[in-house]
Design a protein around this motif. Structure first.
Motif, PDB file in Angstrom:
ATOM      1  N   ARG A  58     -40.599  -1.187 -58.783  1.00  0.00           N
ATOM      2  CA  ARG A  58     -39.808  -2.333 -59.216  1.00  0.00           C
ATOM      3  C   ARG A  58     -39.903  -2.440 -60.727  1.00  0.00           C
ATOM      4  NH1 ARG A  58     -42.719  -6.900 -60.374  1.00  0.00           N
ATOM      5  NH2 ARG A  58     -44.889  -6.879 -59.721  1.00  0.00           N
ATOM      6  N   VAL A  59     -38.914  -3.066 -61.301  1.00  0.00           N
ATOM      7  CA  VAL A  59     -38.856  -3.179 -62.752  1.00  0.00           C
ATOM      8  C   VAL A  59     -39.244  -4.583 -63.192  1.00  0.00           C
ATOM      9  CG1 VAL A  59     -36.387  -3.786 -62.802  1.00  0.00           C
ATOM     10  CG2 VAL A  59     -37.441  -2.665 -64.794  1.00  0.00           C
ATOM     11  N   THR A  89     -39.244   0.606 -68.018  1.00  0.00           N
ATOM     12  CA  THR A  89     -38.174   1.442 -68.546  1.00  0.00           C
ATOM     13  C   THR A  89     -37.278   1.800 -67.364  1.00  0.00           C
ATOM     14  OG1 THR A  89     -39.441   3.462 -68.161  1.00  0.00           O
ATOM     15  CG2 THR A  89     -39.681   2.423 -70.333  1.00  0.00           C
ATOM     16  N   LEU A  90     -36.223   2.579 -67.598  1.00  0.00           N
ATOM     17  CA  LEU A  90     -35.344   2.971 -66.494  1.00  0.00           C
ATOM     18  C   LEU A  90     -36.081   3.777 -65.435  1.00  0.00           C
ATOM     19  CD1 LEU A  90     -31.910   3.986 -68.048  1.00  0.00           C
ATOM     20  CD2 LEU A  90     -32.423   2.062 -66.550  1.00  0.00           C
ATOM     21  N   GLY A  91     -36.914   4.709 -65.865  1.00  0.00           N
ATOM     22  CA  GLY A  91     -37.619   5.583 -64.935  1.00  0.00           C
ATOM     23  C   GLY A  91     -38.999   5.079 -64.592  1.00  0.00           C
ATOM     24  N   THR A  96     -46.666   4.390 -66.311  1.00  0.00           N
ATOM     25  CA  THR A  96     -47.030   3.714 -65.059  1.00  0.00           C
ATOM     26  C   THR A  96     -48.199   4.366 -64.317  1.00  0.00           C
ATOM     27  OG1 THR A  96     -45.526   5.046 -63.727  1.00  0.00           O
ATOM     28  CG2 THR A  96     -44.620   3.008 -64.689  1.00  0.00           C
ATOM     29  N   GLY A  97     -48.564   5.588 -64.694  1.00  0.00           N
ATOM     30  CA  GLY A  97     -49.604   6.307 -63.964  1.00  0.00           C
ATOM     31  C   GLY A  97     -49.118   6.900 -62.651  1.00  0.00           C
ATOM     32  N   SER A 123     -33.017   8.469 -63.408  1.00  0.00           N
ATOM     33  CA  SER A 123     -33.984   8.569 -64.492  1.00  0.00           C
ATOM     34  C   SER A 123     -35.356   8.992 -63.959  1.00  0.00           C
ATOM     35  CB  SER A 123     -34.085   7.235 -65.232  1.00  0.00           C
ATOM     36  OG  SER A 123     -34.975   7.335 -66.312  1.00  0.00           O
ATOM     37  N   THR A 124     -35.762   8.397 -62.858  1.00  0.00           N
ATOM     38  CA  THR A 124     -37.041   8.751 -62.243  1.00  0.00           C
ATOM     39  C   THR A 124     -37.015  10.188 -61.723  1.00  0.00           C
ATOM     40  OG1 THR A 124     -37.427   6.434 -61.657  1.00  0.00           O
ATOM     41  CG2 THR A 124     -38.701   8.093 -60.443  1.00  0.00           C
TER      42      THR A 124
END
Length: 175
Positions: A58-59, A89-91, A96-97, A123-124
Motif C-alpha cells: 500500500r502507498v 514511491t510508485l514502486g 521498503t526492504g 513500476s514494481t
C-alpha cells in the motif's frame, strides 16, 4: 497470453499492489476495483493454502501529517503471515526492504495483481525484473484508470518482462 508455468510455492510470492479502499473505489477499466479485488482474494487464498507468501503493498503519501481516508488495505485482505509493505514511491522496492524480505524466504518468482496496472504494478514489476525475479502477471487481477493504459502494459510491456496469464491459470505445484 501464454501458458502459465507450474510455480514452486516455496520460491513464489503473490504481490498485490495498492488494494486500498480509496483506490479500489476509483472508476477503473477494463474491470472494476471490486472485480480486481475478487480475483486477488482468490489468488491470495490459493497462495496461503500452498504456504506461499502473500505480499500486500500500500502507498502512503510522504511528508503529510495524515493519510487520506481509505488509505488502509481493504478490510479483511491482510491475514496473519502476510507481508505488508508500505511504499512512498510508485514502486514497492525502493526504500521498503521488500527485496531483502523476499530473498530471505528464497523467493525467485513473483505473481502480480493490483491497481493501477501501468503505475504501481508496472513500476514494481520493472524493479523486480531488474533485481532478477521471474514475473507472472494475472491479467484479470489488474486494472487501470483507462482501458488503454491497462492494455499497453498487459499487451506491450508485461510480455517483455514475464508471463501474462489469467488468475485461474496461476498454478502452484506441490513444492
Amino acid at each position: 497470453m501464454t501458458a502459465a508455468p507450474v510455480l514452486d510455492p516455496q520460491r513464489t510470492a503473490l504481490v498485490l499492489v495498492d488494494l486500498m479502499e480509496r483506490i479500489v473505489a476509483l472508476p477503473l477499466e477494463p474491470r472494476t476495483g471490486t472485480e480486481v479485488l475478487a480475483a486477488a482474494e482468490e489468488l491470495a487464498t490459493a497462495f496461503r493454502r500452498a504456504c506461499a507468501p502473500v505480499v500486500l503493498v500500500r502507498v502512503e503519501r510522504p511528508a503529510v501529517a495524515e493519510q487520506p481516508p481509505g488509505s488502509g488495505l481493504v478490510p479483511g485482505l491482510l491475514r496473519d503471515g502476510d507481508l505488508e509493505v508500505v511504499k512512498r514511491t510508485l514502486g514497492a522496492f525502493q526504500g521498503t526492504g521488500l527485496d531483502e524480505r523476499l530473498r530471505e524466504r528464497g523467493i525467485t518468482t513473483l505473481v502480480f495483481g493490483g491497481i493501477a496496472t501501468n503505475l504501481g504494478v508496472e513500476s514494481t514489476a520493472r524493479a523486480a525484473a531488474d533485481l532478477g525475479y521471474d514475473l507472472v502477471f494475472a491479467e484479470d487481477a489488474l486494472a487501470a484508470l483507462t482501458a488503454a493504459e491497462h492494455e499497453a502494459s498487459v499487451r506491450l510491456d508485461f510480455p517483455r518482462l514475464g508471463t501474462v496469464v489469467t488468475a485461474a491459470e496461476v498454478r502452484l505445484g506441490t513444492g
